[in-house]
Design an enzyme around this catalytic site. Structure first.
Site, PDB file in Angstrom:
ATOM      1  N   SER A  21      10.436  83.456   4.918  1.00  0.00           N
ATOM      2  CA  SER A  21       9.923  84.372   5.940  1.00  0.00           C
ATOM      3  C   SER A  21       8.557  84.931   5.546  1.00  0.00           C
ATOM      4  O   SER A  21       7.579  84.197   5.497  1.00  0.00           O
ATOM      5  CB  SER A  21      10.956  85.480   6.189  1.00  0.00           C
ATOM      6  OG  SER A  21      10.666  86.196   7.354  1.00  0.00           O
TER       7      SER A  21
ATOM      8  N   ASP B 157      -3.992  78.105   3.102  1.00  0.00           N
ATOM      9  CA  ASP B 157      -4.861  77.636   4.178  1.00  0.00           C
ATOM     10  C   ASP B 157      -6.293  78.124   4.014  1.00  0.00           C
ATOM     11  O   ASP B 157      -7.244  77.409   4.349  1.00  0.00           O
ATOM     12  CB  ASP B 157      -4.324  78.086   5.538  1.00  0.00           C
ATOM     13  CG  ASP B 157      -3.038  77.367   5.924  1.00  0.00           C
ATOM     14  OD1 ASP B 157      -2.749  76.319   5.309  1.00  0.00           O
ATOM     15  OD2 ASP B 157      -2.332  77.855   6.819  1.00  0.00           O
TER      16      ASP B 157
ATOM     17  N   LYS C  74      11.971  79.214   7.014  1.00  0.00           N
ATOM     18  CA  LYS C  74      12.308  80.099   8.136  1.00  0.00           C
ATOM     19  C   LYS C  74      11.014  80.559   8.796  1.00  0.00           C
ATOM     20  O   LYS C  74      10.282  81.375   8.244  1.00  0.00           O
ATOM     21  CB  LYS C  74      13.114  81.311   7.686  1.00  0.00           C
ATOM     22  CG  LYS C  74      13.497  82.224   8.859  1.00  0.00           C
ATOM     23  CD  LYS C  74      14.207  83.481   8.385  1.00  0.00           C
ATOM     24  CE  LYS C  74      14.604  84.350   9.578  1.00  0.00           C
ATOM     25  NZ  LYS C  74      13.436  84.894  10.303  1.00  0.00           N
TER      26      LYS C  74
END
Length: 699
Positions: free
Chosen positions: A466, A477, A491
């Site tokens: 999560s 990223d 998740k």
């Protein structure tokens, strides 16, 4: 979280078929729905069909999925229902939607009623088995992996399976050193508890089971909570107040640990792990042990909770996945677990030459916490992002060369804190996109200046989920950090809690936790199912076959959206191959690393055995061989860590564990445990990163 009734799964212990005898029939259990449950079922179906992230009409296909899910949840080990039972119950299999919409729940209660009556029947049957002498000289085996075992075709085949169950249970207690009379008394009390729990099951419990099967058919994180379950959700299910610091659920005939709160008594003891089961509870240093097999979790919680500073004793059975291990007695002192106990911990690891070491800061982040109540009151409040920023300032004062952010076993928490932490390491910019079924993506932005712009390594494992995945993905990223470890949980969905009582203007309707949106990375891909893949992969400490979003039958699929605009630091892309090469060379010669991998493989081999022998000599020999193997590996690890045999003997004397029961994976508790070879390697990668980035800066 999935709330389950204590009788969803049962371990039956029954006499050999040749010793079976007839029993007088007791009053049959016949639970009936209430008007409130009829209305609640209609409301749940309306919400799931209209507002779920992936809405589905309750057609024949979904109805069959709900029916099959209910049967599997009631009897996952295939030791209650026969094929004949399923054929008889299947009259509603494709028609659950009509029954719900018309308010005709009586046929839908049938699987639960059949199940409960079978439990009572077999609990009585099992009690009679205790007068039959068990023969452990035969060469029978017992399957501990029920996934591939077909359902019994008839009662005769079912009884044969029960016979092996009782034999295995008796043998486990015998191997633990129990006398036959003690075993007989323990099991008789256990069977009585199971039968009593079945007889005391209410219509609310039955409705909970039915609606939970419906919710779980939508996706793994959608849940229904009956009124009682809703009240327990934030209180009895959490022992974070005056208790042991653990989250519990019903599993098999036991109460099982699903999560340990960092800093709580259970976690700090090092003797209770996720998946362990509580078989008995005793008060104080010498109070009688109460067998809680077959009890409801809320009843077990009542025994475990108590005044801070008082003592509670727990009889712990290891998680089934840990192999054929004996139980142990654990004594804990209750305490109030505060946010301080769950806070970030910081330490420094010295890497490189002892004469001129480089200092690497380690931040162990157990959860994305935030003191919501203090925040609402205004003024200062505690949060993970604030604590991390404060520790970073201390690291600056200590001239650390890089930082390791340890997110292993971090199951998430506050989304706003995940976003804020993105800002701590990256400064202003997007962190995550959140999108529901209809609207445009909501891009969550961090603001404020970065507190640390130097070399950064993020550690994750399969239990990082999560919010942990959101942060790790963002730092990856944006080219801000090298991510190391295992592929994360996967998740990538958002849930909301619907208070059916408030909406329906009535009491007794319960609550619905429903998936309404999905997280997306800033590059437009998702962490759903795929998780975050590390730049440098470490050995698996969790099996992806058994743990993670991809193991759920009804997990929502992956999808993608357009990337949002973000800035990416290109430097790590240019040095990643070099970092991997240096990592491979280093661990290839690292004895502690290779030993950790060897221990993980030994653990995997033990835990994945599909059967165990019911022959006393064979079972004992196998267990002793496992103990010798794990003991040898443990002693080798001690030697590498510099622990003395005397110190270890003293530790072993008061922890009550066999070598097989001790953790065999890497130590993942807190940052100060520098004998963790995976953490040490992450720090070495941070040192390499610092050197390579410095070289780039000088041209």
């Amino acid at each position: 979280m999935s709330f389950r009734h204590p009788l969803y799964v049962l371990l039956f212990f029954v006499l050999p078929i040749s010793a079976a005898r007839a029993f007088p029939a007791s009053s049959p259990i016949l639970l009936m729905p209430t008007p409130s449950q009829v209305r609640s079922g209609q409301m749940v179906m309306t919400f799931l069909q209209r507002y779920h992230l992936n809405p589905r009409t309750m057609d024949a296909a979904l109805s069959a999925q709900v029916f099959d899910g209910l049967i599997d949840e009631l009897d996952p080990e295939r030791i209650v229902f026969t094929d004949e039972d399923i054929e008889h119950l299947s009259t509603v299999r494709s028609d659950i939607g009509r029954h719900l919409s018309e308010g005709d729940l009586v046929p839908l209660f049938a699987p639960v009623n059949v199940y409960l009556n079978r439990v009572v029947e077999k609990a009585d049957f099992d009690a009679a088995a205790l007068d039959v002498k068990q023969d452990f000289s035969t060469h029978e085996s017992f399957s501990v992996d029920s996934k591939g075992v077909p359902r019994p075709k008839s009662a005769t085949e079912l009884h044969t399976r029960w016979a092996l169950r009782v034999k295995d249970d008796w043998l486990r207690l015998k191997l633990a050193g129990r006398a036959d009379a003690d075993i007989r008394e323990t099991l008789r009390h256990r069977y009585q508890n199971l039968g009593t729990r079945a007889r005391n099951t209410t219509s609310e419990d039955a409705f909970q089971m039915l609606m939970e099967a419906y919710a779980q058919a939508m996706d793994p994180h959608t849940d229904y909570f009956s009124p009682t379950a809703a009240r327990q959700f934030d209180t009895e299910m959490s022992l974070s107040l005056e208790g042991i610091g653990a989250y519990l659920r019903e599993h098999d005939a036991y109460t099982q640990v699903t999560e340990l709160i960092p800093g709580g008594p259970a976690s700090a003891s090092g003797r209770i792990g996720v998946g362990d089961r509580i078989a008995a509870v005793g008060q104080g240093a010498s109070g009688p042990m109460v067998d809680v097999t077959g009890w409801r979790t809320d009843e077990v919680v009542t025994l475990i909770r108590g005044k801070s500073g008082s003592t509670v004793r727990l009889e712990i059975l290891p998680d089934e996945s840990k192999g054929d291990a004996a139980g142990r007695l654990v004594t804990l002192v209750r305490k109030h677990v505060s946010i301080e106990d769950q806070a970030v911990q910081a330490s420094v690891i010295n890497i490189g030459s002892p004469a001129a070491p480089h200092r690497i800061g380690v931040l162990s982040v157990p959860s994305f916490y935030e003191d919501f109540e203090a925040k609402k009151r205004g003024g200062s409040y505690r949060s993970v992002s604030k604590d991390v920023a404060a520790h970073i300032q201390d690291f600056r004062d200590q001239n650390v060369a890089g930082i390791v952010l340890d997110l292993r076993d971090n199951g998430g928490g506050s989304l706003s804190e995940a976003v804020a932490l993105g800002g701590v390491f990256c400064g202003p910019g997007p962190v995550v996109q959140v999108k529901d079924a209809k609207g445009a993506p909501d891009v969550q932005q961090a603001d404020g200046a970065a507190a640390w712009t130097g070399p950064l390594v993020v550690m994750v494992n399969r239990a990082s989920a999560s919010a942990s995945e959101i942060l790790a993905a963002d730092l990856q990223d944006r080219g801000r950090a090298i991510v190391v470890g295992e592929r994360t949980f996967g998740k990538g969905t958002v849930q909301t809690l619907v208070d059916l009582d408030s909406i329906g203007h009535a009491d007794g309707l319960g609550e619905l936790k429903m998936t309404i949106a999905q997280f997306y990375r800033i590059n437009g891909t998702t962490t759903q199912l795929s998780g975050v893949t590390p730049d440098i992969v470490f050995p698996q400490t969790y099996s992806e076959r058994d743990f993670g979003e991809s193991t759920y039958k009804n997990a929502l699929p992956q999808s993608s959206i357009a990337a949002t605009a973000f800035d990416k630091d290109p430097r790590l892309a240019t040095i990643r191959a070099v970092l991997m090469k240096e990592h491979d060379a280093r661990v290839g010669d690292d004895a502690a690393w290779k030993l950790a991998v060897e221990r993980l493989e030994a653990y995997r081999q033990i835990s994945e055995r599909p059967t165990v022998s019911l022959n006393l000599a064979e079972r004992k020999a196998t267990r002793e061989a496992d103990v010798r193997k794990m003991e040898g590996l443990r002693r080798r690890a001690q030697a590498l860590a510099g622990s003395s045999d005397k110190d270890d003997a003293m530790a072993a004397a008061d922890d009550g564990l066999t070598a097989l029961e001790r953790p065999v994976g890497p130590i993942r508790t807190r940052a100060e445990r520098h004998d963790d070879p995976f953490l040490h390697e992450a720090a070495a990668i941070a040192e390499d990163e610092a050197a390579l980035l410095a070289a780039l800066a000088t041209g």
